[in-house]
Design a protein around this motif. Structure first.
Motif, short mmCIF file in Angstrom:
data_model
loop_
_atom_site.label_atom_id
_atom_site.label_comp_id
_atom_site.label_asym_id
_atom_site.label_seq_id
_atom_site.Cartn_x
_atom_site.Cartn_y
_atom_site.Cartn_z
N ARG A 35 -5.57 1.21 -9.94
CA ARG A 35 -4.10 1.29 -9.93
C ARG A 35 -3.51 0.73 -11.23
NH1 ARG A 35 -4.81 -0.91 -4.71
NH2 ARG A 35 -3.88 -2.88 -5.39
N GLU A 36 -4.08 -0.36 -11.71
CA GLU A 36 -3.56 -0.97 -12.94
C GLU A 36 -3.76 -0.06 -14.14
OE1 GLU A 36 -1.79 -3.77 -13.62
OE2 GLU A 36 -1.54 -3.80 -11.43
N LEU A 37 -4.90 0.61 -14.21
CA LEU A 37 -5.14 1.53 -15.31
C LEU A 37 -4.11 2.66 -15.31
CD1 LEU A 37 -9.04 1.82 -15.31
CD2 LEU A 37 -7.61 0.95 -17.17
N ILE A 38 -3.87 3.22 -14.14
CA ILE A 38 -2.91 4.32 -14.03
C ILE A 38 -1.51 3.83 -14.38
CG2 ILE A 38 -1.81 5.95 -12.43
CD1 ILE A 38 -4.51 5.97 -10.91
N LYS A 39 -1.17 2.64 -13.91
CA LYS A 39 0.16 2.08 -14.16
C LYS A 39 0.42 1.89 -15.65
CE LYS A 39 3.09 -1.84 -12.82
NZ LYS A 39 3.14 -3.10 -12.03
N THR A 40 -0.64 1.57 -16.40
CA THR A 40 -0.49 1.33 -17.84
C THR A 40 -0.75 2.58 -18.67
OG1 THR A 40 -2.79 0.51 -17.91
CG2 THR A 40 -1.04 -1.12 -17.64
N GLY A 41 -0.83 3.72 -17.99
CA GLY A 41 -0.95 4.97 -18.72
C GLY A 41 -2.36 5.39 -19.08
N HIS A 42 -3.36 4.72 -18.51
CA HIS A 42 -4.76 5.08 -18.76
C HIS A 42 -5.32 5.91 -17.61
CE1 HIS A 42 -4.03 1.49 -21.25
NE2 HIS A 42 -4.89 2.06 -22.10
N THR A 43 -6.39 6.63 -17.88
CA THR A 43 -7.01 7.47 -16.87
C THR A 43 -8.35 6.86 -16.43
OG1 THR A 43 -6.03 9.45 -17.86
CG2 THR A 43 -7.87 9.77 -16.35
N PRO A 44 -8.50 6.56 -15.15
CA PRO A 44 -9.74 5.93 -14.65
C PRO A 44 -10.86 6.94 -14.46
CG PRO A 44 -8.23 6.22 -12.84
CD PRO A 44 -7.50 6.68 -14.07
N ASN A 45 -11.22 7.62 -15.55
CA ASN A 45 -12.32 8.58 -15.47
C ASN A 45 -13.61 7.91 -15.00
OD1 ASN A 45 -10.96 10.94 -16.35
ND2 ASN A 45 -11.10 10.26 -18.48
N PHE A 46 -14.37 8.59 -14.15
CA PHE A 46 -15.66 8.15 -13.64
C PHE A 46 -15.55 6.94 -12.70
CE2 PHE A 46 -16.22 9.75 -18.03
CZ PHE A 46 -16.78 10.98 -17.70
N MET A 47 -14.34 6.51 -12.39
CA MET A 47 -14.14 5.44 -11.42
C MET A 47 -13.78 5.99 -10.05
SD MET A 47 -12.07 2.74 -13.86
CE MET A 47 -12.04 1.40 -12.68
N VAL A 48 -13.11 7.14 -10.04
CA VAL A 48 -12.77 7.84 -8.81
C VAL A 48 -13.23 9.29 -8.95
CG1 VAL A 48 -10.79 6.35 -8.34
CG2 VAL A 48 -10.46 8.48 -9.59
N PRO A 49 -13.48 9.98 -7.83
CA PRO A 49 -13.85 11.39 -7.93
C PRO A 49 -12.76 12.19 -8.64
CG PRO A 49 -14.27 10.55 -5.73
CD PRO A 49 -13.50 9.49 -6.44
N GLY B 100 1.84 11.91 -8.36
CA GLY B 100 2.55 10.88 -9.12
C GLY B 100 2.37 9.48 -8.56
N LEU B 101 1.18 9.19 -8.05
CA LEU B 101 0.95 7.89 -7.43
C LEU B 101 0.64 6.81 -8.47
CD1 LEU B 101 -1.39 9.04 -4.50
CD2 LEU B 101 1.10 8.75 -4.48
N TYR B 102 0.99 5.58 -8.12
CA TYR B 102 0.64 4.35 -8.85
C TYR B 102 1.30 4.24 -10.23
CZ TYR B 102 -2.98 4.73 -5.29
OH TYR B 102 -3.65 4.90 -4.12
N ARG B 103 2.32 5.00 -10.51
CA ARG B 103 2.95 4.89 -11.83
C ARG B 103 4.08 3.88 -11.79
NH1 ARG B 103 0.72 8.50 -14.92
NH2 ARG B 103 -0.16 10.42 -14.06
N THR C 56 0.84 -1.19 0.00
CA THR C 56 0.00 0.00 0.00
C THR C 56 0.87 1.23 0.00
OG1 THR C 56 -1.91 1.04 1.07
CG2 THR C 56 -0.18 0.18 2.52
N ILE C 57 0.26 2.40 -0.17
CA ILE C 57 0.99 3.64 -0.11
C ILE C 57 0.83 4.22 1.29
CG2 ILE C 57 0.75 4.11 -2.57
CD1 ILE C 57 -1.55 6.02 -1.89
#
Length: 210
Positions: A182-196, A207-210, A72-73
């Motif tokens: 976290r996986e989406l962010i790690k692979t360079g994608h943006t989790p729009n509408f999944m988090v506020p 710069g988290l989860y990269r 975890t962070i």
């Protein structure tokens, strides 16, 4: 205090129970919140509204008591994201007792402390259907069910059932997980509408989860 029910419990019935006792009714939604996402918030908000609770507290754990240790962070980042996520949302707040106590976060120890510190409060401990089947393995579970009323919410792909007293609340099913975010962010994608959006902006800036 725990209500001996395994069937759905209506808001009207609960409100009648509250009127008789005059006690404060507080929900607890624990988790690692790494990061907090919209499914967490929907569960907290819907349980509060449907059961007529005074508030629901999101309670980040310091160290999860799992055999398979999760990376975890820092708790500072997770707490900051929670604060951003619930900002301005009625009836939602944060309980930081497990971050303050540090060490492994056993629900029994936490709830024993909270019930002793707040003797005028009834606590409703919210868990997903995926956790319900593990209740027999929880630390001091037989004592824990005397301290709190468990509230179960359905999750995609999990069929719930237990012999323990659980109030079931129907909430919109959202197959979102912190791992997927976290996986989406790690692979360079943006989790729009999944988090506020405020949380997403924080993740990017820190710069988290990269």
């Amino acid at each position: 205090m725990a209500l001996d029910l395994v069937t759905p419990f209506t808001k009207v019935e609960l409100e009648e129970e509250v009127k008789e006792t005059g006690r404060k009714q507080v929900g607890i939604l624990g988790g690692n919140f790494n990061p907090v996402h919209n499914a967490h918030l929907i569960v907290a908000d819907q349980v509060r509204q449907q059961l007529g609770l005074d508030e629901v507290l999101l309670m980040p754990e310091y160290l999860p008591p799992h055999v398979d240790k999760k990376e975890t962070i820092s708790e500072a980042h997770r707490l900051n994201m929670l604060m951003l996520a619930i900002n301005g949302v009625e009836g939602l707040d944060i309980e930081t007792i497990e971050l303050e106590r540090k060490g492994i976060s056993y629900s029994y120890d936490t709830m024993k402390y909270l019930t002793e510190e707040n003797p005028d409060t009834d606590y409703y401990f919210i868990i997903g259907a995926d956790m319900v089947e593990y209740l027999p393995k929880w630390h001091r579970i037989d004592e824990l069910v005397d301290l709190v009323q468990f509230v179960g919410v359905q999750r995609p792909k999990f069929k719930a059932g237990t012999s323990y007293p659980v109030i079931w609340v129907d909430v919109p099913l959202m197959d979102i997980s912190s791992t997927a975010v976290r996986e989406l962010i790690k692979t360079g994608h943006t989790p729009n509408f999944m988090v506020p959006q405020s949380v997403l902006a924080y993740i990017k800036k820190a710069g988290l989860y990269r």
